[in-house]
Scaffold this motif. Structure first.
Motif, PDB file in Angstrom:
ATOM      1  N   ILE A   1       0.775  -1.199  -0.569  1.00 48.22           N
ATOM      2  CA  ILE A   1      -0.079  -0.302  -0.175  1.00 48.22           C
ATOM      3  C   ILE A   1       1.059   1.632  -0.109  1.00 48.22           C
ATOM      4  N   LEU A   2       0.390   2.313  -0.317  1.00 51.16           N
ATOM      5  CA  LEU A   2       1.011   3.604  -0.871  1.00 51.16           C
ATOM      6  C   LEU A   2       0.173   4.408   0.175  1.00 51.16           C
ATOM      7  N   GLU A   3      -0.651   4.557   0.602  1.00 49.75           N
ATOM      8  CA  GLU A   3      -1.594   5.739   1.798  1.00 49.75           C
ATOM      9  C   GLU A   3      -0.551   6.602   2.418  1.00 49.75           C
ATOM     10  N   THR A   4       0.291   5.635   3.105  1.00 51.73           N
ATOM     11  CA  THR A   4       1.101   7.213   3.589  1.00 51.73           C
ATOM     12  C   THR A   4       1.820   8.257   2.986  1.00 51.73           C
TER      13      THR A   4
ATOM     14  N   SER B   1      -2.015  -2.823  -4.690  1.00 48.08           N
ATOM     15  CA  SER B   1      -3.271  -3.647  -5.623  1.00 48.08           C
ATOM     16  C   SER B   1      -4.608  -1.855  -5.459  1.00 48.08           C
ATOM     17  N   SER B   2      -3.713  -0.774  -5.052  1.00 51.55           N
ATOM     18  CA  SER B   2      -5.069   0.153  -5.408  1.00 51.55           C
ATOM     19  C   SER B   2      -4.304   1.182  -5.334  1.00 51.55           C
ATOM     20  N   LEU B   3      -5.794   2.829  -6.379  1.00 54.02           N
ATOM     21  CA  LEU B   3      -4.419   3.242  -6.533  1.00 54.02           C
ATOM     22  C   LEU B   3      -5.311   4.734  -5.772  1.00 54.02           C
ATOM     23  N   LYS B   4      -6.111   4.668  -4.448  1.00 51.99           N
ATOM     24  CA  LYS B   4      -6.900   5.510  -3.586  1.00 51.99           C
ATOM     25  C   LYS B   4      -6.103   6.197  -2.749  1.00 51.99           C
ATOM     26  N   PHE B   5      -4.525   6.438  -2.906  1.00 57.95           N
ATOM     27  CA  PHE B   5      -4.268   7.373  -2.161  1.00 57.95           C
ATOM     28  C   PHE B   5      -3.523   8.354  -3.459  1.00 57.95           C
ATOM     29  N   MET B   6      -3.785   8.372  -4.630  1.00 59.97           N
ATOM     30  CA  MET B   6      -4.521   9.638  -5.313  1.00 59.97           C
ATOM     31  C   MET B   6      -5.832  10.052  -5.720  1.00 59.97           C
ATOM     32  N   CYS B   7      -6.346   9.705  -5.700  1.00 58.85           N
ATOM     33  CA  CYS B   7      -7.575   9.850  -5.110  1.00 58.85           C
ATOM     34  C   CYS B   7      -8.629  10.530  -4.562  1.00 58.85           C
ATOM     35  N   ILE B   8      -7.909  11.420  -3.420  1.00 57.69           N
ATOM     36  CA  ILE B   8      -8.480  12.487  -2.469  1.00 57.69           C
ATOM     37  C   ILE B   8      -7.859  13.942  -2.595  1.00 57.69           C
ATOM     38  N   GLU B   9      -9.041  14.839  -3.169  1.00 50.95           N
ATOM     39  CA  GLU B   9      -8.820  16.101  -3.452  1.00 50.95           C
ATOM     40  C   GLU B   9      -7.577  16.393  -2.613  1.00 50.95           C
ATOM     41  N   THR B  10      -7.647  17.431  -1.780  1.00 47.44           N
ATOM     42  CA  THR B  10      -6.555  18.044  -1.385  1.00 47.44           C
ATOM     43  C   THR B  10      -5.390  16.842  -0.324  1.00 47.44           C
TER      44      THR B  10
END
Length: 124
Positions: free
Chosen positions: A19-22, A40-49
């Motif tokens: 994961i890369l959320e940090t 497995s996820s690109l969630k870390f790139m999906c937050i506007e700010t």
């Protein structure tokens, strides 16, 4: 790595990082190379700010299955070759993207790959 607020480039390819959320806590990040990991996820790139300065991402040869709507507004280059992406339907395009690479994935159509007004290169 979140203590290093001034990092501009992170090269962490060829590891087993899941994961890369940090990375969302590194406001100055411009370039991320994390190919050949277990992401497995690109969630870390999906937050506007978050990651508002990010310009280049290489996540080739990971375990990503979906291309979501990316909120990194300065992103110019996104390399996702060799993943398991089956759908781009939620992507909806990107206004600053110049290069999008999606070779060797599991795509069956190109739905969602639109609204990229300055795109110069796409690899499918």
């Amino acid at each position: 790595m979140t203590h290093y607020k001034n990092l501009r480039l992170i090269e962490c390819s060829n590891n087993e990082i899941p994961i890369l959320e940090t990375l969302m806590e590194i406001p100055q990040l411009l370039i991320l190379h994390a190919a050949n990991n277990n992401v497995s996820s690109l969630k870390f790139m999906c937050i506007e700010t978050r990651l508002t300065l990010l310009r280049e991402v290489d996540l080739s040869n990971n375990k990503i299955t979906e291309l979501p709507a990316i909120k990194c507004h300065k992103l110019k280059r996104l390399i996702l070759n060799g993943n398991q992406i089956e759908s781009c339907q939620k992507f909806e395009g990107h206004p600053t993207l110049e290069t999008l690479q999606l070779k060797k994935n599991k795509l069956t159509d190109c739905k969602g790959l639109s609204n990229m007004p300055i795109l110069q290169r796409i690899d499918l």
